[in-house]
Design a protein around this motif. Structure first.
Motif, PDB file in Angstrom:
ATOM      1  N   LYS A  25      15.559   3.097  -3.270  1.00 43.10           N
ATOM      2  CA  LYS A  25      16.139   2.515  -2.060  1.00 43.10           C
ATOM      3  C   LYS A  25      15.394   1.263  -1.590  1.00 43.10           C
ATOM      4  N   ALA A  26      14.367   0.867  -2.305  1.00 46.52           N
ATOM      5  CA  ALA A  26      13.601  -0.326  -1.916  1.00 46.52           C
ATOM      6  C   ALA A  26      14.445  -1.577  -2.151  1.00 46.52           C
ATOM      7  N   LEU A  27      14.233  -2.581  -1.328  1.00 50.02           N
ATOM      8  CA  LEU A  27      14.963  -3.837  -1.502  1.00 50.02           C
ATOM      9  C   LEU A  27      14.334  -4.700  -2.586  1.00 50.02           C
ATOM     10  N   ASN A  28      13.021  -4.647  -2.691  1.00 48.98           N
ATOM     11  CA  ASN A  28      12.329  -5.350  -3.777  1.00 48.98           C
ATOM     12  C   ASN A  28      10.950  -4.735  -3.964  1.00 48.98           C
ATOM     13  N   VAL A  29      10.421  -4.912  -5.146  1.00 47.03           N
ATOM     14  CA  VAL A  29       9.078  -4.442  -5.456  1.00 47.03           C
ATOM     15  C   VAL A  29       8.337  -5.631  -6.055  1.00 47.03           C
ATOM     16  N   ARG A  72       0.831  -1.199   0.000  1.00 43.64           N
ATOM     17  CA  ARG A  72       0.000   0.000   0.000  1.00 43.64           C
ATOM     18  C   ARG A  72       0.869   1.253   0.000  1.00 43.64           C
ATOM     19  N   ASP A  73       1.982   1.224   0.748  1.00 49.71           N
ATOM     20  CA  ASP A  73       2.891   2.365   0.780  1.00 49.71           C
ATOM     21  C   ASP A  73       3.464   2.650  -0.607  1.00 49.71           C
ATOM     22  N   TYR A  74       3.659   1.621  -1.407  1.00 48.22           N
ATOM     23  CA  TYR A  74       4.178   1.805  -2.759  1.00 48.22           C
ATOM     24  C   TYR A  74       3.105   2.360  -3.691  1.00 48.22           C
ATOM     25  N   GLY A  75       1.853   2.251  -3.313  1.00 46.49           N
ATOM     26  CA  GLY A  75       0.776   2.774  -4.162  1.00 46.49           C
ATOM     27  C   GLY A  75       0.723   2.034  -5.483  1.00 46.49           C
ATOM     28  N   TYR A  76       0.682   2.759  -6.554  1.00 48.44           N
ATOM     29  CA  TYR A  76       0.646   2.158  -7.875  1.00 48.44           C
ATOM     30  C   TYR A  76       2.057   2.033  -8.432  1.00 48.44           C
ATOM     31  N   THR A  90      15.652  -5.489  -9.976  1.00 48.16           N
ATOM     32  CA  THR A  90      16.181  -4.329  -9.264  1.00 48.16           C
ATOM     33  C   THR A  90      16.596  -3.218 -10.227  1.00 48.16           C
ATOM     34  N   ALA A  91      17.251  -3.581 -11.316  1.00 45.65           N
ATOM     35  CA  ALA A  91      17.703  -2.571 -12.284  1.00 45.65           C
ATOM     36  C   ALA A  91      16.529  -1.800 -12.866  1.00 45.65           C
ATOM     37  N   ARG A  92      15.348  -2.419 -12.917  1.00 51.62           N
ATOM     38  CA  ARG A  92      14.173  -1.746 -13.481  1.00 51.62           C
ATOM     39  C   ARG A  92      13.496  -0.843 -12.463  1.00 51.62           C
ATOM     40  N   PHE A  93      13.224  -1.339 -11.252  1.00 51.31           N
ATOM     41  CA  PHE A  93      12.492  -0.484 -10.317  1.00 51.31           C
ATOM     42  C   PHE A  93      13.357   0.633  -9.758  1.00 51.31           C
TER      43      PHE A  93
END
Length: 141
Positions: A77-81, A26-30, A66-69
């Protein structure tokens, strides 16, 4: 659903792993729309803008590379999406339509470059030409 017990102010409360994952999503939103506005730079994936990342076996990846997000400043700075359920992670990958604004330069960003020569006899010309060709707008030397 796995639950863990936490102690806060002398009171015990249950906190499920699924709830914390939902809060993070939810914090990431869309975020998936922001991530998918870029082509995936991974040579093994090369998913075009508008499509989720894919695995080497041709399935929708469970998370974006990781290279994409990291192309999205808010997610750098996110570890994964994670790939959202709407993209059906684990199913057969298929290219989705490209968004209208795919490939458009992001407003407010500049490409910076750095050129250097080790000795006085070396020339920066070839490095400067390469940086200019790559679309670098500000070059430091």
């Amino acid at each position: 659903m796995q639950a863990t017990s936490r102690r806060r102010g002398g009171h015990s409360s249950l906190h499920s792993t699924t709830e914390s994952q939902l809060i993070r999503a939810r914090d990431y939103g869309y975020s998936h729309k922001r991530v998918e506005s870029h082509d995936c730079p991974m040579s093994t994936c090369a998913a075009p803008a508008g499509s989720p990342c894919r695995t080497g076996k041709g399935k929708v990846a469970i998370q974006y590379h990781t290279a994409r997000f990291r192309l999205v400043p808010q997610l750098a700075k996110a570890l994964n999406v994670p790939t959202p359920a709407v993209r059906k992670p684990g199913s057969a990958w298929a290219e989705l339509p490209r968004p209208r604004n795919a490939g458009a330069e992001t407003v407010g960003h500049a490409r910076l470059g750095y050129a250097r020569a080790s000795t006085a006899r070396q020339s920066l010309d070839s490095q400067l030409d390469s940086l200019t060709e790559a679309g670098v707008t500000r070059i430091f030397s």
